[in-house]
Structure formats: structure tokens, C-alpha cells
Design a protein around this motif. Structure first.
Motif, PDB file in Angstrom:
ATOM      1  N   LEU A   1     -11.173 -30.011 -47.284  1.00  0.00           N
ATOM      2  CA  LEU A   1     -11.383 -30.726 -48.536  1.00  0.00           C
ATOM      3  C   LEU A   1     -11.122 -32.213 -48.357  1.00  0.00           C
ATOM      4  N   GLN A   2     -10.069 -32.563 -47.656  1.00  0.00           N
ATOM      5  CA  GLN A   2      -9.753 -33.974 -47.439  1.00  0.00           C
ATOM      6  C   GLN A   2     -10.857 -34.684 -46.666  1.00  0.00           C
ATOM      7  N   VAL A   3     -11.435 -34.009 -45.684  1.00  0.00           N
ATOM      8  CA  VAL A   3     -12.546 -34.600 -44.927  1.00  0.00           C
ATOM      9  C   VAL A   3     -13.740 -34.847 -45.845  1.00  0.00           C
ATOM     10  N   VAL A   4     -14.057 -33.873 -46.670  1.00  0.00           N
ATOM     11  CA  VAL A   4     -15.189 -34.015 -47.603  1.00  0.00           C
ATOM     12  C   VAL A   4     -14.921 -35.137 -48.600  1.00  0.00           C
ATOM     13  N   LEU A   5     -13.711 -35.156 -49.188  1.00  0.00           N
ATOM     14  CA  LEU A   5     -13.384 -36.182 -50.178  1.00  0.00           C
ATOM     15  C   LEU A   5     -13.382 -37.577 -49.568  1.00  0.00           C
ATOM     16  N   SER A   6     -12.925 -37.689 -48.335  1.00  0.00           N
ATOM     17  CA  SER A   6     -12.912 -38.987 -47.658  1.00  0.00           C
ATOM     18  C   SER A   6     -14.315 -39.463 -47.321  1.00  0.00           C
ATOM     19  N   SER A   7     -15.201 -38.548 -47.055  1.00  0.00           N
ATOM     20  CA  SER A   7     -16.548 -38.896 -46.600  1.00  0.00           C
ATOM     21  C   SER A   7     -17.531 -39.159 -47.733  1.00  0.00           C
ATOM     22  N   VAL A   8     -17.359 -38.476 -48.864  1.00  0.00           N
ATOM     23  CA  VAL A   8     -18.381 -38.500 -49.908  1.00  0.00           C
ATOM     24  C   VAL A   8     -18.638 -39.912 -50.446  1.00  0.00           C
ATOM     25  N   GLY A   9     -17.652 -40.743 -50.483  1.00  0.00           N
ATOM     26  CA  GLY A   9     -17.850 -42.088 -51.004  1.00  0.00           C
ATOM     27  C   GLY A   9     -18.514 -43.045 -50.024  1.00  0.00           C
ATOM     28  N   HIS A  10     -18.640 -42.618 -48.768  1.00  0.00           N
ATOM     29  CA  HIS A  10     -19.148 -43.516 -47.734  1.00  0.00           C
ATOM     30  C   HIS A  10     -20.486 -43.089 -47.148  1.00  0.00           C
ATOM     31  N   VAL A  11     -21.072 -42.023 -47.672  1.00  0.00           N
ATOM     32  CA  VAL A  11     -22.357 -41.587 -47.138  1.00  0.00           C
ATOM     33  C   VAL A  11     -23.489 -42.268 -47.895  1.00  0.00           C
ATOM     34  N   ALA A  12     -24.543 -42.586 -47.173  1.00  0.00           N
ATOM     35  CA  ALA A  12     -25.652 -43.320 -47.778  1.00  0.00           C
ATOM     36  C   ALA A  12     -26.756 -42.391 -48.277  1.00  0.00           C
ATOM     37  N   ARG A  13     -26.927 -41.273 -47.631  1.00  0.00           N
ATOM     38  CA  ARG A  13     -28.043 -40.388 -47.984  1.00  0.00           C
ATOM     39  C   ARG A  13     -27.728 -39.522 -49.197  1.00  0.00           C
ATOM     40  N   VAL A  14     -28.707 -39.379 -50.043  1.00  0.00           N
ATOM     41  CA  VAL A  14     -28.573 -38.556 -51.250  1.00  0.00           C
ATOM     42  C   VAL A  14     -28.271 -37.117 -50.866  1.00  0.00           C
ATOM     43  N   THR A  15     -28.975 -36.602 -49.877  1.00  0.00           N
ATOM     44  CA  THR A  15     -28.758 -35.209 -49.473  1.00  0.00           C
ATOM     45  C   THR A  15     -27.339 -34.987 -48.971  1.00  0.00           C
ATOM     46  N   SER A  16     -26.743 -35.993 -48.366  1.00  0.00           N
ATOM     47  CA  SER A  16     -25.359 -35.867 -47.888  1.00  0.00           C
ATOM     48  C   SER A  16     -24.390 -35.754 -49.063  1.00  0.00           C
ATOM     49  N   ARG A  17     -24.634 -36.499 -50.139  1.00  0.00           N
ATOM     50  CA  ARG A  17     -23.764 -36.405 -51.312  1.00  0.00           C
ATOM     51  C   ARG A  17     -23.943 -35.056 -52.014  1.00  0.00           C
ATOM     52  N   VAL A  18     -25.171 -34.561 -52.037  1.00  0.00           N
ATOM     53  CA  VAL A  18     -25.411 -33.237 -52.636  1.00  0.00           C
ATOM     54  C   VAL A  18     -24.716 -32.155 -51.802  1.00  0.00           C
ATOM     55  N   VAL A  19     -24.805 -32.259 -50.482  1.00  0.00           N
ATOM     56  CA  VAL A  19     -24.115 -31.302 -49.611  1.00  0.00           C
ATOM     57  C   VAL A  19     -22.604 -31.398 -49.832  1.00  0.00           C
ATOM     58  N   ALA A  20     -22.086 -32.608 -49.992  1.00  0.00           N
ATOM     59  CA  ALA A  20     -20.658 -32.788 -50.257  1.00  0.00           C
ATOM     60  C   ALA A  20     -20.263 -32.097 -51.567  1.00  0.00           C
ATOM     61  N   LEU A  21     -21.092 -32.227 -52.584  1.00  0.00           N
ATOM     62  CA  LEU A  21     -20.821 -31.545 -53.855  1.00  0.00           C
ATOM     63  C   LEU A  21     -20.814 -30.029 -53.670  1.00  0.00           C
ATOM     64  N   ARG A  22     -21.767 -29.531 -52.921  1.00  0.00           N
ATOM     65  CA  ARG A  22     -21.805 -28.082 -52.667  1.00  0.00           C
ATOM     66  C   ARG A  22     -20.575 -27.631 -51.888  1.00  0.00           C
ATOM     67  N   LEU A  23     -20.142 -28.442 -50.935  1.00  0.00           N
ATOM     68  CA  LEU A  23     -18.935 -28.109 -50.173  1.00  0.00           C
ATOM     69  C   LEU A  23     -17.700 -28.110 -51.082  1.00  0.00           C
ATOM     70  N   MET A  24     -17.610 -29.117 -51.953  1.00  0.00           N
ATOM     71  CA  MET A  24     -16.478 -29.161 -52.881  1.00  0.00           C
ATOM     72  C   MET A  24     -16.475 -27.918 -53.769  1.00  0.00           C
ATOM     73  N   HIS A  25     -17.659 -27.511 -54.192  1.00  0.00           N
ATOM     74  CA  HIS A  25     -17.760 -26.309 -55.019  1.00  0.00           C
ATOM     75  C   HIS A  25     -17.284 -25.085 -54.254  1.00  0.00           C
ATOM     76  N   ARG A  26     -17.754 -24.930 -53.037  1.00  0.00           N
ATOM     77  CA  ARG A  26     -17.358 -23.772 -52.214  1.00  0.00           C
ATOM     78  C   ARG A  26     -15.860 -23.793 -51.915  1.00  0.00           C
ATOM     79  N   ILE A  27     -15.330 -24.958 -51.593  1.00  0.00           N
ATOM     80  CA  ILE A  27     -13.898 -25.080 -51.301  1.00  0.00           C
ATOM     81  C   ILE A  27     -13.077 -24.762 -52.547  1.00  0.00           C
ATOM     82  N   SER A  28     -13.582 -25.134 -53.711  1.00  0.00           N
ATOM     83  CA  SER A  28     -12.844 -24.864 -54.951  1.00  0.00           C
ATOM     84  C   SER A  28     -12.648 -23.367 -55.180  1.00  0.00           C
TER      85      SER A  28
END
Length: 186
Positions: free
Chosen positions: A9-36
Motif C-alpha cells: 500500500l505504501q508503494v502504491v500511495l507513494s507512486s500514485v501522485g508521481h505517475v504521468a499516465r492515466v492508465t497508471s493512475r487507474v491501475v493504482a486505484l484498482r490496487l488500492m481497492h484490492r489492498i483495501s
């Protein structure tokens, strides 16, 4: 178990604000959902919800629409919460998501409209629990069995008793509301 989930979760949270691609942010959201799904309620409320709400203002409509769906799902999975988080819906969630109702992108408005029932149910659930806690504290923190043990024969009103009475309803007898004296029970 939990430590691996926290690290991921910490890796995802640290990365989500620094990714440029839209698909990367969507994947981050899906990961946060799964981790939750494998996280505690405290982690959901204190770490995942703020990260997801920050994406409600993303420049891309796809990210905003996924963010409201993930936020709704994460909040719906919260079972227990401290009294300090009782007002999370009106003071935080609705304040951060309210702008989505007039979002310029149709996909975001549709996603938000689809989430409104679950958000309303979750908000009501948080409100009910917070009112129950307040009622419990108001009556001195005594459990219904404390009254019975003290020989008082009455119970404290539950959240359902106070729901329509503003919390000032008289105590209901332990055997439930019955006929008034002199009234035929049948």
C-alpha cells in the motif's frame, strides 16, 4: 500478511501522485481497492480514503470516475471506526466529492450518480453508529444489563428507539412496548 499489505500500500500511495499516465493512475486505484479488501478499517479510513479522494480532482475524467467508484466501495467495506471518524461523510467525503455532480464529463457524472445510493447508505450507517455512541455516552455509559442488575427493570433506548424521537424518548420496558395500563392486550 498485514505487513506485506502495508508495504505494498505504501508503494502504491507513494507512486500514485508521481505517475504521468492515466492508465497508471487507474491501475493504482484498482490496487488500492484490492489492498483495501485485506486492510483494517483504520487503514481504509486513514490512508486509502484520503489517497482516493485526492484523485477526485484529477485532470482526467477516467481517473475521476474510477476514483468515486473505488471510494464508494472502500467506504462501504468499513465496519468499525473511531468516534473521531463519525463525521467522515459530511465533513470529508461529500465536501471532496460534491463537485462531481456538475463535472463536465458525462462519464464522471454517471459514475457519481451510480454511487449515490451506496454513499447514502454508508452515510446513514455512520450517522446511526455515531448517534448510538452519543446516546450511550449521554446515559452514562451503562449497558442495558446494568439496569437489570441494579433492579431498575428498564433498558436504555437503543439507536432504533431514538431514531425518530431525537434521542429524548422515555425508556422502554425491557419486555418491549406493551399495552398501557387498563388497555386490553388483545
Amino acid at each position: 500478511g498485514r505487513s506485506a499489505t502495508s508495504i505494498l500500500l505504501q508503494v502504491v500511495l507513494s507512486s500514485v501522485g508521481h505517475v504521468a499516465r492515466v492508465t497508471s493512475r487507474v491501475v493504482a486505484l484498482r490496487l488500492m481497492h484490492r489492498i483495501s479488501l485485506f486492510s483494517t478499517d483504520e487503514v481504509r479510513l486513514q490512508r486509502i480514503v484520503p489517497a482516493v479522494t485526492s484523485l477526485l480532482r484529477d485532470a482526467e475524467a477516467t481517473v475521476r470516475s474510477h476514483a468515486i467508484a473505488v471510494l464508494t466501495s472502500v467506504l462501504s467495506s468499513v465496519v468499525t471506526f473511531p468516534p473521531s471518524d463519525a463525521q467522515v461523510y459530511p465533513r470529508y467525503v461529500f465536501a471532496k466529492a460534491g463537485h462531481l455532480i456538475s463535472d463536465p464529463a458525462l462519464i464522471v457524472r454517471v459514475a457519481f450518480a451510480g454511487c449515490i445510493p451506496a454513499l447514502a447508505e454508508g452515510s446513514l450507517r455512520f450517522l446511526d453508529v455515531s448517534h448510538s455512541v452519543m446516546l450511550y455516552e449521554t446515559v452514562g455509559g451503562r449497558r442495558p444489563t446494568d439496569h437489570a442488575a441494579a433492579g431498575e427493570g428498564e433498558r436504555e433506548p437503543s439507536s432504533s428507539d431514538a431514531a425518530g424521537a431525537g434521542g429524548d424518548a422515555p425508556p422502554v420496558p425491557a419486555d418491549g412496548p406493551g399495552p398501557t395500563p387498563g388497555q386490553d392486550p388483545g
